[in-house]
Scaffold this motif. Sequence first.
Motif, PDB file in Angstrom:
ATOM      1  N   UNK A 375      25.738  62.990 118.663  1.00  0.00           N
ATOM      2  CA  UNK A 375      26.866  63.604 117.946  1.00  0.00           C
ATOM      3  C   UNK A 375      27.005  65.032 118.445  1.00  0.00           C
ATOM      4  N   UNK A 376      28.228  65.403 118.724  1.00  0.00           N
ATOM      5  CA  UNK A 376      28.466  66.768 119.213  1.00  0.00           C
ATOM      6  C   UNK A 376      29.174  67.631 118.175  1.00  0.00           C
ATOM      7  N   UNK A 377      29.295  67.099 116.960  1.00  0.00           N
ATOM      8  CA  UNK A 377      30.004  67.853 115.920  1.00  0.00           C
ATOM      9  C   UNK A 377      29.303  67.736 114.585  1.00  0.00           C
ATOM     10  N   UNK A 378      30.072  67.886 113.521  1.00  0.00           N
ATOM     11  CA  UNK A 378      29.514  67.915 112.172  1.00  0.00           C
ATOM     12  C   UNK A 378      29.259  66.528 111.626  1.00  0.00           C
ATOM     13  N   UNK A 379      29.991  65.497 112.114  1.00  0.00           N
ATOM     14  CA  UNK A 379      29.919  64.175 111.513  1.00  0.00           C
ATOM     15  C   UNK A 379      28.790  63.336 112.111  1.00  0.00           C
ATOM     16  N   UNK A 380      28.367  62.355 111.318  1.00  0.00           N
ATOM     17  CA  UNK A 380      27.364  61.389 111.762  1.00  0.00           C
ATOM     18  C   UNK A 380      28.058  60.068 112.092  1.00  0.00           C
ATOM     19  N   UNK A 381      27.466  59.294 112.980  1.00  0.00           N
ATOM     20  CA  UNK A 381      28.101  58.051 113.438  1.00  0.00           C
ATOM     21  C   UNK A 381      27.056  56.955 113.654  1.00  0.00           C
ATOM     22  N   UNK A 382      27.500  55.706 113.445  1.00  0.00           N
ATOM     23  CA  UNK A 382      26.813  54.565 114.035  1.00  0.00           C
ATOM     24  C   UNK A 382      27.354  54.410 115.448  1.00  0.00           C
ATOM     25  N   UNK A 383      26.474  54.299 116.422  1.00  0.00           N
ATOM     26  CA  UNK A 383      26.921  54.298 117.820  1.00  0.00           C
ATOM     27  C   UNK A 383      26.395  53.054 118.539  1.00  0.00           C
ATOM     28  N   UNK A 384      27.149  52.620 119.526  1.00  0.00           N
ATOM     29  CA  UNK A 384      26.767  51.456 120.341  1.00  0.00           C
ATOM     30  C   UNK A 384      27.122  51.730 121.794  1.00  0.00           C
ATOM     31  N   UNK A 385      26.159  51.499 122.687  1.00  0.00           N
ATOM     32  CA  UNK A 385      26.407  51.546 124.136  1.00  0.00           C
ATOM     33  C   UNK A 385      26.188  50.128 124.672  1.00  0.00           C
ATOM     34  N   UNK A 386      27.166  49.622 125.384  1.00  0.00           N
ATOM     35  CA  UNK A 386      27.096  48.269 125.935  1.00  0.00           C
ATOM     36  C   UNK A 386      27.488  48.298 127.406  1.00  0.00           C
ATOM     37  N   UNK A 387      26.689  47.629 128.233  1.00  0.00           N
ATOM     38  CA  UNK A 387      27.012  47.457 129.648  1.00  0.00           C
ATOM     39  C   UNK A 387      26.965  45.965 129.957  1.00  0.00           C
ATOM     40  N   UNK A 388      28.022  45.459 130.556  1.00  0.00           N
ATOM     41  CA  UNK A 388      28.129  44.027 130.848  1.00  0.00           C
ATOM     42  C   UNK A 388      28.364  43.829 132.335  1.00  0.00           C
ATOM     43  N   UNK A 389      27.524  42.972 132.944  1.00  0.00           N
ATOM     44  CA  UNK A 389      27.721  42.576 134.350  1.00  0.00           C
ATOM     45  C   UNK A 389      28.773  41.475 134.371  1.00  0.00           C
ATOM     46  N   UNK A 390      29.873  41.730 135.075  1.00  0.00           N
ATOM     47  CA  UNK A 390      31.005  40.803 135.111  1.00  0.00           C
ATOM     48  C   UNK A 390      30.754  39.728 136.170  1.00  0.00           C
ATOM     49  N   UNK A 391      30.419  38.510 135.716  1.00  0.00           N
ATOM     50  CA  UNK A 391      30.131  37.393 136.621  1.00  0.00           C
ATOM     51  C   UNK A 391      31.160  36.277 136.472  1.00  0.00           C
ATOM     52  N   UNK A 392      32.362  36.652 136.008  1.00  0.00           N
ATOM     53  CA  UNK A 392      33.379  35.637 135.766  1.00  0.00           C
ATOM     54  C   UNK A 392      33.728  34.885 137.048  1.00  0.00           C
ATOM     55  N   UNK A 393      33.921  35.612 138.146  1.00  0.00           N
ATOM     56  CA  UNK A 393      34.381  34.964 139.376  1.00  0.00           C
ATOM     57  C   UNK A 393      33.357  33.974 139.919  1.00  0.00           C
TER      58      UNK A 393
END
Length: 529
Positions: A375-393
């Motif tokens: 958090x870079x400010x006054x508020x608090x957050x629930x946070x999520x970081x997601x990385x997906x390898x795209x293997x559709x093709x």
Amino acid sequence: MKEAIIMGDNQWHHNVPSIGDIEIAPGTSPTSWFTPTDVVQHIAYVGTDQHVHEAFYRYGGDNFWHHNVPSAADIQVAPGTSPTSWYTPSDDVQHIAYVGTDQQVHEAFYRLSGGDGQWHHNVPSIDETAVASGTSPSSWYTPNDNVQHIAYVGTDKQVHEAFYRLPDFTPELKAAERIGRKAANWAEGPPGDRTPLSATREAPGGGYVRKYPAGDIYYEEDSGAKWVCGDILQKYVQAGGSAALGFPLNDESSADGGGRFNAFQRGSIYFSSRTGAQVIRGHIFNHWLGLGAERSYLGYPFSGENPVPDPGTTWARFERGAVHINDANQVVFSVADTRFIRTGVIHVDGAAANGWAELTLSSSGAWRYNGSMRSTGALSYDVTMTSVVDLKASLGRGLAFVENGDVEGTLVLGGNRAHTWDDKGEDPFIRDNWDAIRGAKVISEFKVDFGPGDVLAIIATVIGVPLAAIGMAIGIALMANGKFCGYRHQHVWDPQRGEYVDQTGAVYVDKHSPCPPGTFDDPSKLPPP
């Protein structure tokens, strides 16, 4: 003359080997034999010209019977008598015996290995009792004492025997006989023409070789007769043949994934259409074999041993990594191909929060997902970081890495402003699908006040696959039989540039071995190559 043969369908079939040649004399019968060193079947008979004729057929040849007259220019066959035949392997000679018009036993013989290509004549019964009129001889060979025999009825109405003790097998003739039998066995070796292209010749290291259109057969006393063919044969010869690698221990055999291999006394040669034929031996071979050989994450060898361009180690490059030997202490270690994805700092519109992530994927199946959200400010957050390898093709799905946390703003005294993580694991899916993963696009999303299912739904929409097709990476114990040492530079062949290029790879050693020098836990700390 007619032939009945039984084939693979368990049915007898019919053929006429003597068609187009001289007819058979009335009241006579043919004789037959097989010569293994040249893989030829033979039939001898008496023609109406009272000479011995031969029909012969070479396996792997032109599929035609050919004609010869072994007794030409010799005494004719006595009317109403039939020839007999045998083969003596110790001197690689074929023989036909018959009764001549002089009532003596005559022999036509032909030396295969080292001969002059001509039939020669002999009279085994000379100075003995003459043969009774209207009778035919019999013949056989006894291998235990290396003696050939001819029996006939004499004019005294007694059975007479002419016998001849042959010299012992020479190593060359023994090799010729073993090689010939190997070539005659169609259940073993490659398809194609098996007409010999050479005599049996010495090969360095105490063995022998004979060349065929379908490949070469090498023979050595301990390893026996074995086929080496095609690209593997070319690489074997290029590498120094039996002088360098010793003699083959198996016929060219199938390997996993459509490849081929021959094991030799001092190494092996593996072939695939992707890598060509490559020599692998010694500690590198043993380490690769311990990982599972071509079924391991490394795949097939891409090069033989190279002392350069990595001073201090001898190494061999594989499809998806390398195996090195430290020249100083002989420690063997593998370097998996590794891919690094760094997101940079990601900001969220309308929220005073940001985050970054690094995803490290290795051909061994190992992965590392680390980063920080704050958090870079006054508020608090629930946070999520997601990385997906795209293997559709390639695979019609994606592979997701997800980190959840909560970060607190300045309104919370003493709160955690940042959520930092560093997760590691090993997923067989990565190992088994590395060829698709190594170049696939990776999509990363940072969200606040979102659950992971919401983020995955968004990414599934971006990739264009159902949410169910997004698989979560799993984390199992890393390298149960090995130890992760960190990262180091490795050299990878770039076919487009025609040279080796530097890449970072993940290093693994046996769990009881020390880590080699030049490895770093953080790839960003690696010195310039």
